[in-house]
Write a protein that holds these residues in place. Structure first.
Motif, PDB file in Angstrom:
ATOM      1  N   LEU A  68      59.985  24.794  -0.887  1.00  0.00           N
ATOM      2  CA  LEU A  68      60.498  23.991  -1.992  1.00  0.00           C
ATOM      3  C   LEU A  68      62.016  23.956  -1.933  1.00  0.00           C
ATOM      4  O   LEU A  68      62.664  24.949  -1.592  1.00  0.00           O
ATOM      5  CB  LEU A  68      60.087  24.574  -3.338  1.00  0.00           C
ATOM      6  CG  LEU A  68      58.664  24.388  -3.858  1.00  0.00           C
ATOM      7  CD1 LEU A  68      58.547  25.024  -5.228  1.00  0.00           C
ATOM      8  CD2 LEU A  68      58.283  22.920  -3.912  1.00  0.00           C
ATOM      9  N   ALA A  69      62.559  22.820  -2.281  1.00  0.00           N
ATOM     10  CA  ALA A  69      64.001  22.705  -2.472  1.00  0.00           C
ATOM     11  C   ALA A  69      64.226  22.134  -3.863  1.00  0.00           C
ATOM     12  O   ALA A  69      63.619  21.132  -4.237  1.00  0.00           O
ATOM     13  CB  ALA A  69      64.624  21.809  -1.414  1.00  0.00           C
ATOM     14  N   VAL A  70      65.075  22.790  -4.627  1.00  0.00           N
ATOM     15  CA  VAL A  70      65.455  22.315  -5.952  1.00  0.00           C
ATOM     16  C   VAL A  70      66.914  21.899  -5.871  1.00  0.00           C
ATOM     17  O   VAL A  70      67.753  22.639  -5.360  1.00  0.00           O
ATOM     18  CB  VAL A  70      65.279  23.416  -7.010  1.00  0.00           C
ATOM     19  CG1 VAL A  70      65.641  22.891  -8.394  1.00  0.00           C
ATOM     20  CG2 VAL A  70      63.855  23.954  -6.994  1.00  0.00           C
ATOM     21  N   PHE A  71      67.212  20.694  -6.352  1.00  0.00           N
ATOM     22  CA  PHE A  71      68.609  20.272  -6.315  1.00  0.00           C
ATOM     23  C   PHE A  71      68.931  19.445  -7.550  1.00  0.00           C
ATOM     24  O   PHE A  71      68.061  18.829  -8.167  1.00  0.00           O
ATOM     25  CB  PHE A  71      68.937  19.497  -5.032  1.00  0.00           C
ATOM     26  CG  PHE A  71      68.072  18.300  -4.749  1.00  0.00           C
ATOM     27  CD1 PHE A  71      68.454  17.024  -5.163  1.00  0.00           C
ATOM     28  CD2 PHE A  71      66.892  18.437  -4.037  1.00  0.00           C
ATOM     29  CE1 PHE A  71      67.672  15.921  -4.884  1.00  0.00           C
ATOM     30  CE2 PHE A  71      66.097  17.336  -3.749  1.00  0.00           C
ATOM     31  CZ  PHE A  71      66.489  16.079  -4.166  1.00  0.00           C
ATOM     32  N   VAL A  72      70.197  19.475  -7.893  1.00  0.00           N
ATOM     33  CA  VAL A  72      70.713  18.777  -9.070  1.00  0.00           C
ATOM     34  C   VAL A  72      71.500  17.570  -8.584  1.00  0.00           C
ATOM     35  O   VAL A  72      72.394  17.695  -7.747  1.00  0.00           O
ATOM     36  CB  VAL A  72      71.620  19.706  -9.901  1.00  0.00           C
ATOM     37  CG1 VAL A  72      72.123  18.986 -11.149  1.00  0.00           C
ATOM     38  CG2 VAL A  72      70.881  20.992 -10.268  1.00  0.00           C
ATOM     39  N   GLU A  73      71.163  16.381  -9.096  1.00  0.00           N
ATOM     40  CA  GLU A  73      71.854  15.183  -8.660  1.00  0.00           C
ATOM     41  C   GLU A  73      72.131  14.257  -9.837  1.00  0.00           C
ATOM     42  O   GLU A  73      71.410  14.268 -10.841  1.00  0.00           O
ATOM     43  CB  GLU A  73      71.031  14.436  -7.605  1.00  0.00           C
ATOM     44  CG  GLU A  73      69.723  13.873  -8.105  1.00  0.00           C
ATOM     45  CD  GLU A  73      68.987  13.063  -7.050  1.00  0.00           C
ATOM     46  OE1 GLU A  73      69.328  13.170  -5.858  1.00  0.00           O
ATOM     47  OE2 GLU A  73      68.057  12.311  -7.424  1.00  0.00           O
ATOM     48  N   ASP A  74      73.172  13.449  -9.677  1.00  0.00           N
ATOM     49  CA  ASP A  74      73.449  12.442 -10.699  1.00  0.00           C
ATOM     50  C   ASP A  74      72.740  11.139 -10.336  1.00  0.00           C
ATOM     51  O   ASP A  74      71.953  11.088  -9.382  1.00  0.00           O
ATOM     52  CB  ASP A  74      74.956  12.253 -10.874  1.00  0.00           C
ATOM     53  CG  ASP A  74      75.651  11.690  -9.642  1.00  0.00           C
ATOM     54  OD1 ASP A  74      74.951  11.249  -8.692  1.00  0.00           O
ATOM     55  OD2 ASP A  74      76.889  11.667  -9.609  1.00  0.00           O
ATOM     56  N   ASN A  75      73.019  10.089 -11.067  1.00  0.00           N
ATOM     57  CA  ASN A  75      72.297   8.837 -10.861  1.00  0.00           C
ATOM     58  C   ASN A  75      72.612   8.156  -9.538  1.00  0.00           C
ATOM     59  O   ASN A  75      71.853   7.299  -9.087  1.00  0.00           O
ATOM     60  CB  ASN A  75      72.583   7.876 -12.010  1.00  0.00           C
ATOM     61  CG  ASN A  75      71.949   8.346 -13.316  1.00  0.00           C
ATOM     62  OD1 ASN A  75      70.918   9.012 -13.301  1.00  0.00           O
ATOM     63  ND2 ASN A  75      72.572   8.005 -14.442  1.00  0.00           N
ATOM     64  N   SER A  76      73.711   8.536  -8.915  1.00  0.00           N
ATOM     65  CA  SER A  76      74.034   7.974  -7.603  1.00  0.00           C
ATOM     66  C   SER A  76      73.631   8.917  -6.472  1.00  0.00           C
ATOM     67  O   SER A  76      74.006   8.711  -5.322  1.00  0.00           O
ATOM     68  CB  SER A  76      75.527   7.652  -7.500  1.00  0.00           C
ATOM     69  OG  SER A  76      76.302   8.831  -7.629  1.00  0.00           O
ATOM     70  N   HIS A  77      72.871   9.962  -6.815  1.00  0.00           N
ATOM     71  CA  HIS A  77      72.344  10.941  -5.857  1.00  0.00           C
ATOM     72  C   HIS A  77      73.412  11.876  -5.286  1.00  0.00           C
ATOM     73  O   HIS A  77      73.178  12.506  -4.247  1.00  0.00           O
ATOM     74  CB  HIS A  77      71.594  10.258  -4.714  1.00  0.00           C
ATOM     75  CG  HIS A  77      70.399   9.475  -5.164  1.00  0.00           C
ATOM     76  ND1 HIS A  77      69.475   9.957  -6.068  1.00  0.00           N
ATOM     77  CD2 HIS A  77      69.969   8.235  -4.821  1.00  0.00           C
ATOM     78  CE1 HIS A  77      68.534   9.045  -6.263  1.00  0.00           C
ATOM     79  NE2 HIS A  77      68.817   7.995  -5.537  1.00  0.00           N
ATOM     80  N   GLN A  78      74.571  11.969  -5.933  1.00  0.00           N
ATOM     81  CA  GLN A  78      75.507  13.012  -5.535  1.00  0.00           C
ATOM     82  C   GLN A  78      74.949  14.361  -5.970  1.00  0.00           C
ATOM     83  O   GLN A  78      74.433  14.501  -7.079  1.00  0.00           O
ATOM     84  CB  GLN A  78      76.879  12.776  -6.153  1.00  0.00           C
ATOM     85  CG  GLN A  78      77.607  11.589  -5.573  1.00  0.00           C
ATOM     86  CD  GLN A  78      79.070  11.557  -5.963  1.00  0.00           C
ATOM     87  OE1 GLN A  78      79.579  12.442  -6.652  1.00  0.00           O
ATOM     88  NE2 GLN A  78      79.767  10.527  -5.509  1.00  0.00           N
ATOM     89  N   ILE A  79      75.055  15.342  -5.084  1.00  0.00           N
ATOM     90  CA  ILE A  79      74.423  16.646  -5.295  1.00  0.00           C
ATOM     91  C   ILE A  79      75.416  17.602  -5.950  1.00  0.00           C
ATOM     92  O   ILE A  79      76.567  17.720  -5.525  1.00  0.00           O
ATOM     93  CB  ILE A  79      73.917  17.225  -3.966  1.00  0.00           C
ATOM     94  CG1 ILE A  79      73.038  16.190  -3.236  1.00  0.00           C
ATOM     95  CG2 ILE A  79      73.160  18.524  -4.195  1.00  0.00           C
ATOM     96  CD1 ILE A  79      71.838  15.719  -4.033  1.00  0.00           C
TER      97      ILE A  79
END
Length: 349
Positions: A326-337
Protein backbone atom coordinates in the motif's frame (compact mmCIF):
# COMPACT_ATOMS: atom_id res chain seq x y z
CA UNK A 1 12.42 15.56 -30.57
CA UNK A 2 9.01 16.74 -29.48
CA UNK A 3 5.63 16.51 -31.18
CA UNK A 4 2.70 18.83 -30.56
CA UNK A 5 0.61 15.74 -31.06
CA UNK A 6 1.05 12.35 -32.65
CA UNK A 7 -0.77 9.70 -34.57
CA UNK A 8 -2.42 6.72 -32.98
CA UNK A 9 -3.22 4.67 -36.10
CA UNK A 10 -3.69 4.79 -39.82
CA UNK A 11 -5.86 2.87 -42.23
CA UNK A 12 -3.64 0.31 -44.02
CA UNK A 13 -5.95 0.31 -47.07
CA UNK A 14 -5.39 4.01 -47.56
CA UNK A 15 -1.68 4.28 -47.07
CA UNK A 16 1.11 1.75 -47.32
CA UNK A 17 4.84 2.01 -46.99
CA UNK A 18 6.92 4.95 -45.79
CA UNK A 19 5.10 8.23 -45.43
CA UNK A 20 5.08 11.61 -43.83
CA UNK A 21 2.38 14.17 -43.11
CA UNK A 22 2.62 17.45 -44.95
CA UNK A 23 0.03 19.06 -42.70
CA UNK A 24 -0.67 18.56 -39.06
CA UNK A 25 -3.31 19.58 -36.60
CA UNK A 26 -2.41 22.32 -34.19
CA UNK A 27 -4.14 21.65 -30.90
CA UNK A 28 -4.86 23.99 -28.05
CA UNK A 29 -3.93 23.14 -24.47
CA UNK A 30 -7.47 21.99 -23.65
CA UNK A 31 -7.57 19.33 -26.37
CA UNK A 32 -6.91 15.81 -25.15
CA UNK A 33 -7.64 12.28 -26.29
CA UNK A 34 -10.44 9.86 -25.46
CA UNK A 35 -10.92 6.34 -26.87
CA UNK A 36 -9.07 4.54 -29.64
CA UNK A 37 -7.24 6.57 -32.22
CA UNK A 38 -8.25 6.65 -35.87
CA UNK A 39 -7.10 8.96 -38.64
CA UNK A 40 -9.14 10.05 -41.64
CA UNK A 41 -7.03 11.49 -44.42
CA UNK A 42 -7.51 13.14 -47.78
CA UNK A 43 -5.18 13.87 -50.62
CA UNK A 44 -3.14 10.73 -50.14
CA UNK A 45 -0.28 10.81 -52.61
CA UNK A 46 1.45 7.45 -52.51
CA UNK A 47 4.06 8.63 -55.00
CA UNK A 48 5.11 11.46 -52.68
CA UNK A 49 4.15 9.51 -49.58
CA UNK A 50 2.22 12.41 -48.15
CA UNK A 51 -1.29 13.37 -47.17
CA UNK A 52 -3.29 15.91 -45.23
CA UNK A 53 -4.95 14.93 -41.98
CA UNK A 54 -8.58 16.06 -42.00
CA UNK A 55 -9.88 14.33 -38.91
CA UNK A 56 -8.39 12.75 -35.81
CA UNK A 57 -10.57 10.63 -33.57
CA UNK A 58 -8.35 9.56 -30.87
CA UNK A 59 -7.95 8.98 -27.19
CA UNK A 60 -9.53 12.32 -26.25
CA UNK A 61 -11.85 14.66 -28.14
CA UNK A 62 -12.94 14.29 -31.75
CA UNK A 63 -11.27 16.85 -33.97
CA UNK A 64 -12.29 17.88 -37.47
CA UNK A 65 -10.78 20.24 -40.00
CA UNK A 66 -8.44 22.13 -37.68
CA UNK A 67 -5.16 23.13 -39.23
CA UNK A 68 -3.22 26.30 -38.72
CA UNK A 69 -2.16 26.35 -42.37
CA UNK A 70 1.46 25.72 -41.53
CA UNK A 71 1.29 22.57 -39.47
CA UNK A 72 4.15 20.46 -38.33
CA UNK A 73 6.09 18.25 -40.70
CA UNK A 74 6.47 14.76 -39.32
CA UNK A 75 9.83 13.22 -40.31
CA UNK A 76 9.88 10.35 -42.76
CA UNK A 77 8.92 7.05 -41.10
CA UNK A 78 9.52 3.59 -42.53
CA UNK A 79 6.22 1.73 -42.02
CA UNK A 80 5.96 2.99 -38.48
CA UNK A 81 2.62 4.78 -38.47
CA UNK A 82 1.33 2.83 -35.46
CA UNK A 83 4.54 3.69 -33.67
CA UNK A 84 4.57 7.37 -34.35
CA UNK A 85 2.93 8.02 -31.01
CA UNK A 86 4.00 4.71 -29.57
CA UNK A 87 6.34 5.74 -26.87
CA UNK A 88 6.88 8.82 -28.96
CA UNK A 89 9.29 11.51 -28.17
CA UNK A 90 9.58 13.62 -25.10
CA UNK A 91 7.47 16.33 -23.75
CA UNK A 92 8.98 19.07 -21.69
CA UNK A 93 11.58 17.76 -19.30
CA UNK A 94 10.67 19.51 -16.37
CA UNK A 95 -5.78 -15.79 -5.20
CA UNK A 96 -8.50 -14.83 -3.00
CA UNK A 97 -8.75 -16.81 0.28
CA UNK A 98 -11.88 -18.41 1.62
CA UNK A 99 -11.54 -17.45 5.26
CA UNK A 100 -11.71 -14.07 6.98
CA UNK A 101 -8.75 -12.79 8.92
CA UNK A 102 -8.40 -11.03 12.22
CA UNK A 103 -7.44 -7.36 12.29
CA UNK A 104 -3.78 -6.69 11.64
CA UNK A 105 -2.27 -3.28 12.38
CA UNK A 106 0.83 -1.93 10.67
CA UNK A 107 2.61 1.36 11.34
CA UNK A 108 5.04 3.39 9.27
CA UNK A 109 8.59 2.05 9.43
CA UNK A 110 11.00 3.63 11.90
CA UNK A 111 13.55 4.00 9.10
CA UNK A 112 11.18 6.05 6.98
CA UNK A 113 10.36 8.35 9.88
CA UNK A 114 14.05 8.77 10.72
CA UNK A 115 15.13 9.53 7.17
CA UNK A 116 12.33 11.94 6.44
CA UNK A 117 9.48 11.90 3.97
CA UNK A 118 9.60 9.81 0.83
CA UNK A 119 9.57 11.06 -2.74
CA UNK A 120 6.66 9.69 -4.79
CA UNK A 121 7.62 8.54 -8.28
CA UNK A 122 4.80 7.75 -10.72
CA UNK A 123 5.47 5.87 -13.93
CA UNK A 124 2.94 6.01 -16.77
CA UNK A 125 3.57 2.97 -18.91
CA UNK A 126 2.00 0.34 -21.14
CA UNK A 127 2.78 -3.18 -22.25
CA UNK A 128 1.75 -1.95 -25.70
CA UNK A 129 4.61 0.57 -25.79
CA UNK A 130 7.92 -0.65 -27.19
CA UNK A 131 10.13 1.49 -24.93
CA UNK A 132 8.16 1.06 -21.70
CA UNK A 133 9.87 -2.22 -20.61
CA UNK A 134 13.14 -0.34 -20.20
CA UNK A 135 11.41 2.19 -17.94
CA UNK A 136 9.73 -0.62 -15.97
CA UNK A 137 13.14 -2.13 -15.28
CA UNK A 138 14.47 1.25 -14.20
CA UNK A 139 11.71 1.87 -11.64
CA UNK A 140 11.99 -1.73 -10.38
CA UNK A 141 15.64 -1.06 -9.61
CA UNK A 142 14.67 2.26 -8.04
CA UNK A 143 12.10 0.59 -5.79
CA UNK A 144 14.61 -2.05 -4.72
CA UNK A 145 17.08 0.63 -3.67
CA UNK A 146 19.73 -0.13 -6.28
CA UNK A 147 20.69 3.52 -6.60
CA UNK A 148 21.37 4.01 -2.87
CA UNK A 149 19.69 7.40 -2.71
CA UNK A 150 19.71 9.35 0.53
CA UNK A 151 15.94 9.77 0.51
CA UNK A 152 13.31 7.02 0.54
CA UNK A 153 11.36 6.60 -2.67
CA UNK A 154 7.85 5.23 -3.26
CA UNK A 155 7.23 3.91 -6.76
CA UNK A 156 3.82 3.52 -8.39
CA UNK A 157 3.32 2.32 -11.98
CA UNK A 158 0.11 3.32 -13.75
CA UNK A 159 -0.59 1.38 -16.94
CA UNK A 160 -2.54 3.53 -19.39
CA UNK A 161 -4.96 2.14 -21.96
CA UNK A 162 -4.45 4.27 -25.06
CA UNK A 163 -2.11 1.73 -26.66
CA UNK A 164 -4.51 -1.20 -26.26
CA UNK A 165 -5.69 -0.97 -29.88
CA UNK A 166 -2.22 -1.66 -31.30
CA UNK A 167 -2.37 -5.45 -31.13
CA UNK A 168 -1.96 -6.09 -27.40
CA UNK A 169 -4.34 -5.12 -24.62
CA UNK A 170 -2.40 -4.42 -21.44
CA UNK A 171 -3.96 -6.62 -18.71
CA UNK A 172 -3.19 -3.94 -16.13
CA UNK A 173 -4.20 -0.94 -18.22
CA UNK A 174 -7.09 1.28 -17.24
CA UNK A 175 -8.78 4.44 -18.45
CA UNK A 176 -8.59 5.92 -14.94
CA UNK A 177 -4.79 5.90 -15.15
CA UNK A 178 -4.98 7.63 -18.54
CA UNK A 179 -7.16 10.29 -16.91
CA UNK A 180 -4.56 10.77 -14.17
CA UNK A 181 -1.81 11.22 -16.73
CA UNK A 182 -3.99 13.66 -18.66
CA UNK A 183 -4.35 15.74 -15.49
CA UNK A 184 -0.56 15.95 -15.26
CA UNK A 185 -0.32 17.04 -18.89
CA UNK A 186 -2.59 19.94 -18.00
CA UNK A 187 -1.08 20.85 -14.63
CA UNK A 188 2.52 20.63 -15.91
CA UNK A 189 1.58 22.51 -19.09
CA UNK A 190 2.85 19.82 -21.43
CA UNK A 191 2.05 19.56 -25.12
CA UNK A 192 1.03 15.93 -25.20
CA UNK A 193 0.84 12.56 -23.49
CA UNK A 194 3.43 9.88 -24.01
CA UNK A 195 4.82 6.69 -22.56
CA UNK A 196 6.94 5.97 -20.73
CA UNK A 197 6.62 9.08 -18.59
CA UNK A 198 7.68 9.61 -14.99
CA UNK A 199 6.24 12.28 -12.70
CA UNK A 200 8.08 13.08 -9.46
CA UNK A 201 6.16 14.48 -6.48
CA UNK A 202 3.51 15.65 -8.96
CA UNK A 203 5.72 18.58 -9.88
CA UNK A 204 8.33 17.56 -12.47
CA UNK A 205 8.41 14.97 -15.21
CA UNK A 206 10.86 13.23 -17.51
CA UNK A 207 10.99 10.46 -20.07
CA UNK A 208 10.65 7.21 -18.15
CA UNK A 209 13.75 5.45 -19.42
CA UNK A 210 16.19 8.31 -18.80
CA UNK A 211 18.03 7.28 -15.65
CA UNK A 212 20.03 10.46 -15.16
CA UNK A 213 17.00 12.73 -15.51
CA UNK A 214 14.98 10.55 -13.14
CA UNK A 215 17.61 10.51 -10.41
CA UNK A 216 18.16 14.24 -10.74
CA UNK A 217 14.42 14.89 -10.41
CA UNK A 218 14.27 12.78 -7.26
CA UNK A 219 17.28 14.39 -5.62
CA UNK A 220 15.95 17.88 -6.31
CA UNK A 221 12.33 17.18 -5.44
CA UNK A 222 10.73 18.94 -2.46
CA UNK A 223 10.18 16.58 0.48
CA UNK A 224 7.45 16.58 3.09
CA UNK A 225 7.09 14.73 6.40
CA UNK A 226 5.69 11.24 6.03
CA UNK A 227 2.15 10.79 7.38
CA UNK A 228 1.87 8.60 10.49
CA UNK A 229 -0.97 6.31 9.50
CA UNK A 230 -1.59 3.00 11.18
CA UNK A 231 -3.35 0.46 8.99
CA UNK A 232 -5.79 -2.26 10.03
CA UNK A 233 -6.47 -4.97 7.45
CA UNK A 234 -9.59 -7.11 7.20
CA UNK A 235 -11.01 -9.57 4.65
CA UNK A 236 -14.79 -9.32 5.15
CA UNK A 237 -15.23 -11.56 2.11
CA UNK A 238 -12.74 -13.59 0.04
CA UNK A 239 -12.84 -11.04 -2.76
CA UNK A 240 -12.66 -7.87 -0.68
CA UNK A 241 -9.86 -6.23 1.28
CA UNK A 242 -10.80 -3.56 3.81
CA UNK A 243 -8.14 -1.19 5.07
CA UNK A 244 -8.79 1.25 7.92
CA UNK A 245 -6.27 4.03 8.42
CA UNK A 246 -5.80 6.51 11.22
CA UNK A 247 -3.02 9.01 11.76
CA UNK A 248 -1.74 12.54 11.23
CA UNK A 249 -0.93 14.02 7.85
CA UNK A 250 2.04 15.92 9.32
CA UNK A 251 1.28 18.57 6.69
CA UNK A 252 -1.15 21.41 7.28
CA UNK A 253 -4.18 21.42 4.98
CA UNK A 254 -5.45 24.87 4.01
CA UNK A 255 -8.87 25.97 2.80
CA UNK A 256 -8.27 24.50 -0.67
CA UNK A 257 -8.11 21.06 0.88
CA UNK A 258 -6.19 17.88 0.06
CA UNK A 259 -7.11 14.31 -0.77
CA UNK A 260 -5.63 11.39 1.12
CA UNK A 261 -5.16 8.65 -1.47
CA UNK A 262 -4.55 4.93 -0.93
CA UNK A 263 -2.99 2.89 -3.73
CA UNK A 264 -2.93 -0.90 -3.76
CA UNK A 265 -0.08 -2.12 -5.95
CA UNK A 266 1.13 -5.50 -7.18
CA UNK A 267 4.68 -6.63 -7.93
CA UNK A 268 6.42 -9.62 -9.45
CA UNK A 269 4.11 -9.70 -12.47
CA UNK A 270 5.31 -11.62 -15.52
CA UNK A 271 3.47 -11.56 -18.86
CA UNK A 272 4.16 -13.35 -22.14
CA UNK A 273 3.36 -10.88 -24.89
CA UNK A 274 2.40 -12.65 -28.15
CA UNK A 275 1.28 -9.57 -30.08
CA UNK A 276 1.80 -5.86 -30.43
CA UNK A 277 4.92 -3.73 -30.16
CA UNK A 278 6.53 -6.13 -27.67
CA UNK A 279 5.63 -9.32 -29.52
CA UNK A 280 7.68 -12.30 -28.37
CA UNK A 281 8.94 -10.65 -25.19
CA UNK A 282 8.40 -11.66 -21.58
CA UNK A 283 7.46 -8.51 -19.68
CA UNK A 284 8.15 -7.99 -15.98
CA UNK A 285 6.28 -5.37 -14.00
CA UNK A 286 6.56 -4.20 -10.38
CA UNK A 287 4.64 -1.65 -8.29
CA UNK A 288 1.69 -1.84 -10.69
CA UNK A 289 -1.27 0.08 -9.28
CA UNK A 290 -4.33 -2.18 -9.29
CA UNK A 291 -6.62 0.01 -7.18
CA UNK A 292 -6.62 3.64 -6.10
CA UNK A 293 -9.15 5.04 -3.63
CA UNK A 294 -9.71 8.29 -1.75
CA UNK A 295 -9.49 7.72 2.01
CA UNK A 296 -10.83 11.19 2.79
CA UNK A 297 -10.74 14.83 1.78
CA UNK A 298 -9.70 17.33 4.43
CA UNK A 299 -9.26 21.08 4.68
CA UNK A 300 -8.32 23.61 7.32
CA UNK A 301 -6.67 21.14 9.70
CA UNK A 302 -3.34 21.23 11.51
CA UNK A 303 -0.47 18.92 10.69
CA UNK A 304 -0.91 17.05 13.97
CA UNK A 305 -4.65 16.44 13.80
CA UNK A 306 -5.66 12.79 13.48
CA UNK A 307 -7.65 11.82 10.41
CA UNK A 308 -9.26 8.44 9.85
CA UNK A 309 -11.05 6.53 7.14
CA UNK A 310 -11.66 3.15 5.54
CA UNK A 311 -11.26 1.97 1.97
CA UNK A 312 -12.54 -1.23 0.39
CA UNK A 313 -10.65 -2.86 -2.46
CA UNK A 314 -12.30 -5.38 -4.77
CA UNK A 315 -9.65 -8.03 -5.27
CA UNK A 316 -8.68 -9.60 -8.57
CA UNK A 317 -8.34 -13.25 -9.45
CA UNK A 318 -5.01 -14.60 -8.23
CA UNK A 319 -4.57 -11.91 -5.56
CA UNK A 320 -1.44 -12.64 -3.53
CA UNK A 321 -0.91 -10.34 -0.56
CA UNK A 322 2.77 -11.31 -0.28
CA UNK A 323 3.42 -9.50 -3.57
CA UNK A 324 1.34 -6.42 -2.78
CA UNK A 325 1.79 -3.21 -0.89
CA UNK A 326 0.00 0.00 0.00
CA UNK A 327 1.05 3.56 -0.63
CA UNK A 328 -0.72 6.43 1.11
CA UNK A 329 -0.13 9.91 -0.22
CA UNK A 330 -1.53 13.39 0.23
CA UNK A 331 -2.25 15.41 -2.90
CA UNK A 332 -4.02 18.59 -3.90
CA UNK A 333 -6.42 18.97 -6.80
CA UNK A 334 -3.59 19.28 -9.31
CA UNK A 335 -1.98 16.07 -7.96
CA UNK A 336 0.96 17.82 -6.32
CA UNK A 337 2.18 15.54 -3.53
CA UNK A 338 2.49 16.78 0.06
CA UNK A 339 3.64 13.64 1.80
CA UNK A 340 3.61 9.89 1.21
CA UNK A 341 3.95 6.73 3.24
CA UNK A 342 4.60 3.11 2.30
CA UNK A 343 2.76 0.36 4.18
CA UNK A 344 3.73 -3.27 3.69
CA UNK A 345 1.16 -6.02 3.84
CA UNK A 346 1.26 -8.20 6.99
CA UNK A 347 1.72 -11.93 6.49
CA UNK A 348 -1.80 -12.66 7.71
CA UNK A 349 -3.53 -10.90 4.79
Amino acid sequence: MMWNYAIGAYHPDELNGPFNFAKWLKLDSATMWRGNGVLEMQGVDKRRNSCKVTKFLGPFLSLTGKSDGQGIVVPHCNKMAPRLLSCFAKGNDSSARNQNHANVTVDVSAEEQHRGGAVLVELFSSQGCKTSPEAELLVSRLGRGDFQLEMPVIVLAFHVDYWDYMGWKDPYGGSQWTVRQKAYVESLKLDTMFTPQIVVQGRTQCVGNEEEALLSSIVNAPRFPAPTFQATFQRPTPDCLQVSLSGALRTKADNDGVNVMVALYDSGLVTDCPRGENKGRVLSNDYVVRKLEILCTVKDISAKKTVSGTVNFALWEGFNGSKCGLAVFVEDNSHQIFGSQSIQFPDAV
